[in-house]
Design a protein around this motif. Structure first.
Motif, PDB file in Angstrom:
ATOM      1  N   TYR A  51       0.869  -1.175   0.000  1.00  0.00           N
ATOM      2  CA  TYR A  51       0.000   0.000   0.000  1.00  0.00           C
ATOM      3  C   TYR A  51       0.908   1.228   0.000  1.00  0.00           C
ATOM      4  N   ARG A  52       0.791   2.045  -1.043  1.00  0.00           N
ATOM      5  CA  ARG A  52       1.696   3.177  -1.228  1.00  0.00           C
ATOM      6  C   ARG A  52       0.908   4.474  -1.394  1.00  0.00           C
ATOM      7  N   PHE A  53       1.395   5.544  -0.757  1.00  0.00           N
ATOM      8  CA  PHE A  53       0.692   6.813  -0.748  1.00  0.00           C
ATOM      9  C   PHE A  53       1.643   7.952  -1.107  1.00  0.00           C
ATOM     10  N   ALA A  54       1.185   8.844  -1.978  1.00  0.00           N
ATOM     11  CA  ALA A  54       1.909  10.083  -2.279  1.00  0.00           C
ATOM     12  C   ALA A  54       0.916  11.236  -2.150  1.00  0.00           C
ATOM     13  N   ILE A  55       1.358  12.329  -1.526  1.00  0.00           N
ATOM     14  CA  ILE A  55       0.497  13.489  -1.308  1.00  0.00           C
ATOM     15  C   ILE A  55       1.272  14.760  -1.637  1.00  0.00           C
ATOM     16  N   ASP A  65      -5.602  15.665  -2.122  1.00  0.00           N
ATOM     17  CA  ASP A  65      -5.809  14.426  -2.861  1.00  0.00           C
ATOM     18  C   ASP A  65      -4.662  13.462  -2.548  1.00  0.00           C
ATOM     19  N   VAL A  66      -4.864  12.208  -2.889  1.00  0.00           N
ATOM     20  CA  VAL A  66      -3.864  11.179  -2.606  1.00  0.00           C
ATOM     21  C   VAL A  66      -3.634  10.333  -3.849  1.00  0.00           C
ATOM     22  N   LEU A  67      -2.368  10.184  -4.220  1.00  0.00           N
ATOM     23  CA  LEU A  67      -1.994   9.184  -5.223  1.00  0.00           C
ATOM     24  C   LEU A  67      -1.773   7.877  -4.481  1.00  0.00           C
ATOM     25  N   LEU A  68      -2.510   6.863  -4.877  1.00  0.00           N
ATOM     26  CA  LEU A  68      -2.481   5.589  -4.188  1.00  0.00           C
ATOM     27  C   LEU A  68      -2.040   4.496  -5.145  1.00  0.00           C
ATOM     28  N   GLN A  69      -1.153   3.656  -4.672  1.00  0.00           N
ATOM     29  CA  GLN A  69      -0.750   2.485  -5.450  1.00  0.00           C
ATOM     30  C   GLN A  69      -0.893   1.245  -4.574  1.00  0.00           C
ATOM     31  N   ILE A  70      -1.578   0.235  -5.101  1.00  0.00           N
ATOM     32  CA  ILE A  70      -1.677  -1.070  -4.447  1.00  0.00           C
ATOM     33  C   ILE A  70      -1.093  -2.102  -5.395  1.00  0.00           C
ATOM     34  N   VAL A  71      -0.171  -2.915  -4.889  1.00  0.00           N
ATOM     35  CA  VAL A  71       0.413  -4.003  -5.667  1.00  0.00           C
ATOM     36  C   VAL A  71       0.196  -5.293  -4.893  1.00  0.00           C
ATOM     37  N   HIS A 135       1.232 -10.656 -10.679  1.00  0.00           N
ATOM     38  CA  HIS A 135       0.661  -9.713  -9.721  1.00  0.00           C
ATOM     39  C   HIS A 135      -0.239  -8.716 -10.433  1.00  0.00           C
ATOM     40  N   TRP A 136      -0.948  -7.918  -9.646  1.00  0.00           N
ATOM     41  CA  TRP A 136      -1.755  -6.839 -10.216  1.00  0.00           C
ATOM     42  C   TRP A 136      -1.476  -5.543  -9.478  1.00  0.00           C
ATOM     43  N   THR A 137      -1.660  -4.432 -10.197  1.00  0.00           N
ATOM     44  CA  THR A 137      -1.317  -3.109  -9.689  1.00  0.00           C
ATOM     45  C   THR A 137      -2.469  -2.140  -9.910  1.00  0.00           C
ATOM     46  N   LEU A 138      -2.792  -1.388  -8.877  1.00  0.00           N
ATOM     47  CA  LEU A 138      -3.738  -0.283  -8.995  1.00  0.00           C
ATOM     48  C   LEU A 138      -3.005   1.021  -8.755  1.00  0.00           C
ATOM     49  N   ASN A 139      -3.057   1.934  -9.718  1.00  0.00           N
ATOM     50  CA  ASN A 139      -2.660   3.320  -9.531  1.00  0.00           C
ATOM     51  C   ASN A 139      -3.938   4.150  -9.576  1.00  0.00           C
ATOM     52  N   ALA A 140      -4.187   4.934  -8.555  1.00  0.00           N
ATOM     53  CA  ALA A 140      -5.442   5.677  -8.510  1.00  0.00           C
ATOM     54  C   ALA A 140      -5.249   7.021  -7.826  1.00  0.00           C
ATOM     55  N   LEU A 141      -6.057   7.994  -8.248  1.00  0.00           N
ATOM     56  CA  LEU A 141      -6.120   9.285  -7.582  1.00  0.00           C
ATOM     57  C   LEU A 141      -7.359   9.284  -6.708  1.00  0.00           C
ATOM     58  N   ALA A 142      -7.161   9.402  -5.395  1.00  0.00           N
ATOM     59  CA  ALA A 142      -8.266   9.408  -4.442  1.00  0.00           C
ATOM     60  C   ALA A 142      -8.635  10.849  -4.094  1.00  0.00           C
ATOM     61  N   LYS A 143      -9.900  11.189  -4.297  1.00  0.00           N
ATOM     62  CA  LYS A 143     -10.418  12.503  -3.939  1.00  0.00           C
ATOM     63  C   LYS A 143     -11.480  12.345  -2.861  1.00  0.00           C
ATOM     64  N   GLY A 144     -11.338  13.092  -1.786  1.00  0.00           N
ATOM     65  CA  GLY A 144     -12.292  13.025  -0.687  1.00  0.00           C
ATOM     66  C   GLY A 144     -11.878  12.103   0.433  1.00  0.00           C
ATOM     67  N   ALA A 145     -10.681  11.529   0.340  1.00  0.00           N
ATOM     68  CA  ALA A 145     -10.245  10.567   1.347  1.00  0.00           C
ATOM     69  C   ALA A 145      -9.482  11.200   2.508  1.00  0.00           C
ATOM     70  N   SER A 146      -9.175  12.489   2.424  1.00  0.00           N
ATOM     71  CA  SER A 146      -8.394  13.111   3.492  1.00  0.00           C
ATOM     72  C   SER A 146      -9.263  13.718   4.584  1.00  0.00           C
ATOM     73  N   ALA A 147     -10.596  13.728   4.396  1.00  0.00           N
ATOM     74  CA  ALA A 147     -11.496  14.267   5.422  1.00  0.00           C
ATOM     75  C   ALA A 147     -12.868  13.623   5.281  1.00  0.00           C
TER      76      ALA A 147
END
Length: 215
Positions: A51-55, A65-71, A135-147
């Motif tokens: 579980y990877r997070f970039a802000i 917003d959060v850039l999220l990566q799941i591998v 394996h599988w990878t999700l790269n996603a931009l999460a909006k609304g997850a910080s509050a």
């Protein structure tokens, strides 16, 4: 709701390079994706799901917003994430592979019951998402997850609570973002160093991953 191949939550990446399989790690660490040069703060659970997070570097409490990566290994049928560290009354993400694509499903639960589809947090599936033989990878931009509710995530915190869950069983209708899925086979919690996920190039990183998203 059934997704079409061009839906925003479904992304085929053809021969693009996915993030590599991972080894388990108890503590959060810095991880830089070799294929994109985007750096994240990373947690790897005992099931070897990363579980990877970039802000944004200048993020303020509860307003980013959060850039999220799941591998995840191919053997993982679905992987879940609970913002705030518990399932009830917190935003949830459930992700799973579908053919060579990956689905990101926003969910919520007001009690310890089956999580329903939610629009409280949006997940925009980005380039680099996909599934291959290992394996599988999700790269996603999460909006609304910080509050949400009275909770605001602190971008400077080194101990933000998260929780994960996973199962080897795939959802019953994996092409559908609203598909039902089985109860988890394992779950856990961790405190994440979100501060180490702050990056100066957040805007350009989102733009980079958005250029080849599904249309």
């Amino acid at each position: 709701m059934r997704l079409s191949p061009i839906a925003a939550t479904l992304l085929a990446v053809g021969n693009a390079a996915f993030a590599k399989p991972v080894q388990s790690r108890d503590a959060a660490a810095k991880y830089c994706d070799a294929s994109t040069s985007i750096c994240y703060s990373e947690y790897i659970n005992p099931e070897k799901i990363a579980y990877r997070f970039a802000i944004p570097e200048n993020a303020t409490s509860g307003n980013f917003d959060v850039l999220l990566q799941i591998v995840a290994p191919k053997t993982v049928g679905w992987a879940g994430l609970a913002w705030g560290g518990v399932m009830v009354n917190n935003p949830l993400l459930v992700a799973w592979p579908y053919q060579t694509n990956v689905i990101a499903s926003s969910r919520k639960a007001s009690a310890r019951t089956y999580p329903q589809v939610s629009t409280d947090v949006s997940y925009k599936v980005l380039a680099g998402s996909g599934a291959n033989a290992t394996h599988w990878t999700l790269n996603a931009l999460a909006k609304g997850a910080s509050a949400w509710g009275t909770t605001k995530l602190d971008p400077k915190s080194t101990a933000v609570p998260f929780a994960y869950a996973q199962s080897a069983s795939p959802p019953t209708n994996p092409a559908d973002v609203a598909s039902r899925f089985s109860i988890h086979q394992s779950r856990g919690k961790w405190s994440h160093d979100l501060a180490s996920g702050r990056i100066a190039n957040f805007g350009s990183a989102v733009e980079q991953l958005s250029k080849t998203e599904a249309k």
